[in-house]
Design a protein around this motif. Structure first.
Motif, PDB file in Angstrom:
ATOM      1  N   PRO A   1     -43.630  77.820 -20.521  1.00  0.00           N
ATOM      2  CA  PRO A   1     -43.141  78.219 -19.429  1.00  0.00           C
ATOM      3  C   PRO A   1     -42.505  79.466 -19.433  1.00  0.00           C
ATOM      4  O   PRO A   1     -42.677  80.373 -18.396  1.00  0.00           O
ATOM      5  CB  PRO A   1     -42.363  77.060 -19.076  1.00  0.00           C
ATOM      6  N   VAL A   2     -41.955  79.908 -20.404  1.00  0.00           N
ATOM      7  CA  VAL A   2     -40.929  81.235 -20.566  1.00  0.00           C
ATOM      8  C   VAL A   2     -42.062  82.317 -20.472  1.00  0.00           C
ATOM      9  O   VAL A   2     -41.824  83.381 -20.034  1.00  0.00           O
ATOM     10  CB  VAL A   2     -40.229  81.158 -21.749  1.00  0.00           C
ATOM     11  N   ALA A   3     -43.062  82.048 -21.257  1.00  0.00           N
ATOM     12  CA  ALA A   3     -44.296  83.161 -21.438  1.00  0.00           C
ATOM     13  C   ALA A   3     -44.843  83.415 -20.169  1.00  0.00           C
ATOM     14  O   ALA A   3     -45.089  84.581 -19.784  1.00  0.00           O
ATOM     15  CB  ALA A   3     -45.196  82.668 -22.428  1.00  0.00           C
ATOM     16  N   ILE A   4     -44.986  82.275 -19.374  1.00  0.00           N
ATOM     17  CA  ILE A   4     -45.830  82.613 -18.016  1.00  0.00           C
ATOM     18  C   ILE A   4     -45.107  83.491 -17.328  1.00  0.00           C
ATOM     19  O   ILE A   4     -45.468  84.269 -16.499  1.00  0.00           O
ATOM     20  CB  ILE A   4     -46.017  81.280 -17.394  1.00  0.00           C
TER      21      ILE A   4
ATOM     22  N   VAL B   1     -45.143  83.560 -32.050  1.00  0.00           N
ATOM     23  CA  VAL B   1     -44.048  83.141 -32.377  1.00  0.00           C
ATOM     24  C   VAL B   1     -44.245  81.716 -33.375  1.00  0.00           C
ATOM     25  O   VAL B   1     -43.517  81.408 -34.271  1.00  0.00           O
ATOM     26  CB  VAL B   1     -43.243  82.307 -31.053  1.00  0.00           C
ATOM     27  N   ALA B   2     -45.392  81.077 -33.071  1.00  0.00           N
ATOM     28  CA  ALA B   2     -45.921  79.954 -33.885  1.00  0.00           C
ATOM     29  C   ALA B   2     -46.161  80.235 -35.622  1.00  0.00           C
ATOM     30  O   ALA B   2     -45.795  79.793 -36.330  1.00  0.00           O
ATOM     31  CB  ALA B   2     -47.147  79.213 -33.413  1.00  0.00           C
TER      32      ALA B   2
ATOM     33  N   GLN C   1     -51.342  87.915 -22.512  1.00  0.00           N
ATOM     34  CA  GLN C   1     -50.277  88.369 -23.441  1.00  0.00           C
ATOM     35  C   GLN C   1     -49.451  87.213 -23.569  1.00  0.00           C
ATOM     36  O   GLN C   1     -48.591  87.117 -24.836  1.00  0.00           O
ATOM     37  CB  GLN C   1     -49.508  89.284 -22.490  1.00  0.00           C
ATOM     38  N   GLY C   2     -49.086  86.093 -22.669  1.00  0.00           N
ATOM     39  CA  GLY C   2     -48.361  85.019 -23.049  1.00  0.00           C
ATOM     40  C   GLY C   2     -48.874  84.044 -24.151  1.00  0.00           C
ATOM     41  O   GLY C   2     -48.250  83.526 -24.968  1.00  0.00           O
ATOM     42  N   ILE C   3     -50.177  83.934 -24.088  1.00  0.00           N
ATOM     43  CA  ILE C   3     -50.797  83.118 -25.208  1.00  0.00           C
ATOM     44  C   ILE C   3     -50.635  83.707 -26.577  1.00  0.00           C
ATOM     45  O   ILE C   3     -50.488  83.099 -27.538  1.00  0.00           O
ATOM     46  CB  ILE C   3     -52.337  82.846 -24.773  1.00  0.00           C
ATOM     47  N   VAL C   4     -51.100  85.052 -26.486  1.00  0.00           N
ATOM     48  CA  VAL C   4     -50.733  85.751 -27.768  1.00  0.00           C
ATOM     49  C   VAL C   4     -49.293  85.718 -28.362  1.00  0.00           C
ATOM     50  O   VAL C   4     -48.981  85.558 -29.559  1.00  0.00           O
ATOM     51  CB  VAL C   4     -51.243  87.291 -27.565  1.00  0.00           C
ATOM     52  N   PHE C   5     -48.427  85.766 -27.169  1.00  0.00           N
ATOM     53  CA  PHE C   5     -46.993  85.813 -27.710  1.00  0.00           C
ATOM     54  C   PHE C   5     -46.723  84.204 -28.220  1.00  0.00           C
ATOM     55  O   PHE C   5     -45.908  84.164 -29.208  1.00  0.00           O
ATOM     56  CB  PHE C   5     -45.942  85.542 -26.541  1.00  0.00           C
ATOM     57  N   ILE C   6     -47.130  83.241 -27.792  1.00  0.00           N
ATOM     58  CA  ILE C   6     -47.152  81.801 -28.323  1.00  0.00           C
ATOM     59  C   ILE C   6     -47.515  81.696 -29.724  1.00  0.00           C
ATOM     60  O   ILE C   6     -46.873  81.113 -30.541  1.00  0.00           O
ATOM     61  CB  ILE C   6     -47.742  80.671 -27.424  1.00  0.00           C
ATOM     62  N   THR C   7     -49.020  82.393 -29.752  1.00  0.00           N
ATOM     63  CA  THR C   7     -49.472  82.347 -31.193  1.00  0.00           C
ATOM     64  C   THR C   7     -48.462  83.089 -32.188  1.00  0.00           C
ATOM     65  O   THR C   7     -48.377  82.622 -33.334  1.00  0.00           O
ATOM     66  CB  THR C   7     -50.774  83.088 -31.278  1.00  0.00           C
TER      67      THR C   7
ATOM     68  N   ALA D   1     -42.933  76.027 -30.688  1.00  0.00           N
ATOM     69  CA  ALA D   1     -43.619  77.476 -29.946  1.00  0.00           C
ATOM     70  C   ALA D   1     -44.286  76.962 -28.682  1.00  0.00           C
ATOM     71  O   ALA D   1     -44.113  77.902 -27.514  1.00  0.00           O
ATOM     72  CB  ALA D   1     -44.570  78.200 -30.756  1.00  0.00           C
ATOM     73  N   ILE D   2     -45.065  75.863 -28.586  1.00  0.00           N
ATOM     74  CA  ILE D   2     -45.523  75.437 -27.248  1.00  0.00           C
ATOM     75  C   ILE D   2     -44.502  75.124 -26.107  1.00  0.00           C
ATOM     76  O   ILE D   2     -45.101  75.261 -25.040  1.00  0.00           O
ATOM     77  CB  ILE D   2     -46.334  74.174 -27.721  1.00  0.00           C
ATOM     78  N   ALA D   3     -43.482  75.076 -26.626  1.00  0.00           N
ATOM     79  CA  ALA D   3     -42.496  74.821 -25.639  1.00  0.00           C
ATOM     80  C   ALA D   3     -41.994  76.024 -24.880  1.00  0.00           C
ATOM     81  O   ALA D   3     -41.437  75.962 -23.769  1.00  0.00           O
ATOM     82  CB  ALA D   3     -41.328  74.093 -25.973  1.00  0.00           C
TER      83      ALA D   3
END
Length: 258
Positions: free
Chosen positions: A111-114, A130-131, A122-128, A106-108
């Motif tokens: 860049p896509v989330a940014i 997906v994880a 919103q990008g950080i919530v998205f990463i969370t 998920a951390i990879a």
């Protein structure tokens, strides 16, 4: 039971005492403890941070991100897991796509989330999200597939429809597996939200810990690490407690069991 808690507390105190002994004496036993702060330096930094409003803001920001992403992942992961476990057509459509994405850390996706989301929040919530999503999805799907078909056949024989099967057989039967996935998902979520905050955040425990490292504030780094560990332990404990409450009908191992 009291004896077990004494042993647990003793192991923590022993580890803390060893840390203090190695750092206070600037020990260099292949590992270089002379660069690490002592317990009194860490405690002083913790007291200083607790007195500032920024510390509370960081805690709140990280918790909001975790709870939002994890909550969305819980709903989506359970729903998708049930659909994949019970519908061959759904598996044919979604499973190849999900299996192609699942191995990607998920951390990879930072860049896509940014690039994808208009704000870093919103990008950080998205990463969370997906994880946590994939551990919950996989555990739910396996729990559905492991249900004895005899249970569903019995309900249908008595005239039960699809909703009856879902509410009285599938959902209660998969709860132990679901909560196993929720526990794993919570732990992975903390790893990824902290990493995302370090890369792309403005507030949060991860951002503050990385900032302390860039400023060579090693007591601040250790305080951040301890805060992350405490938050992760508390949230995982809440998930485990909820799981025990909703699966009280399951047999439990005795406290004295090894």
């Amino acid at each position: 039971m009291t004896g077990r808690w004494v042993v647990r507390a003793g192991s923590v105190l022993a580890a803390a005492g060893l840390w203090q002994a190695l750092t206070a004496t600037d020990a260099r036993l292949w590992l270089r403890f002379d660069r690490l702060p002592t317990l009194d330096e860490i405690a002083g930094e913790a007291v200083r941070q607790l007195a500032t409003p920024v510390f509370a803001l960081d805690l709140l920001q990280s918790l909001i991100r975790i709870l939002t992403g994890f909550g969305l992942a819980t709903v989506a992961g359970i729903a998708a897991g049930i659909a994949l476990g019970r519908s061959a057509r759904t598996r044919d459509v979604l499973l190849p796509l999900l299996e192609a994405v699942r191995p990607i850390p998920a951390i990879a996706l930072v860049p896509v989330a940014i690039l994808l989301f208009p704000t870093d929040e919103q990008g950080i919530v998205f990463i969370t999200f997906v994880a946590a999503f994939f551990p919950i999805l996989v555990s739910t799907r396996h729990a559905v597939r492991a249900l004895p078909t005899l249970w569903e056949d019995a309900v249908r024989t008595l005239g039960g429809r699809r909703l009856h099967v879902l509410g009285h057989v599938v959902l209660p039967g998969i709860l132990p597996g679901v909560f196993g996935g929720l526990s794993v998902g919570m732990g992975v979520s903390w790893i990824c939200v902290i990493s995302a905050e370090m890369i792309s955040g403005e507030f949060g425990v991860g951002y503050r810990t990385w900032q302390a490292y860039t400023l060579v504030d090693y007591p601040g780094v250790i305080v951040g690490m301890l805060t992350i560990g405490l938050l992760g332990w508390l949230t995982s404990a809440v998930v485990e407690l909820a799981g025990r409450r909703v699966t009280r009908w399951l047999p439990r191992a005795q406290d004295g069991a090894s």
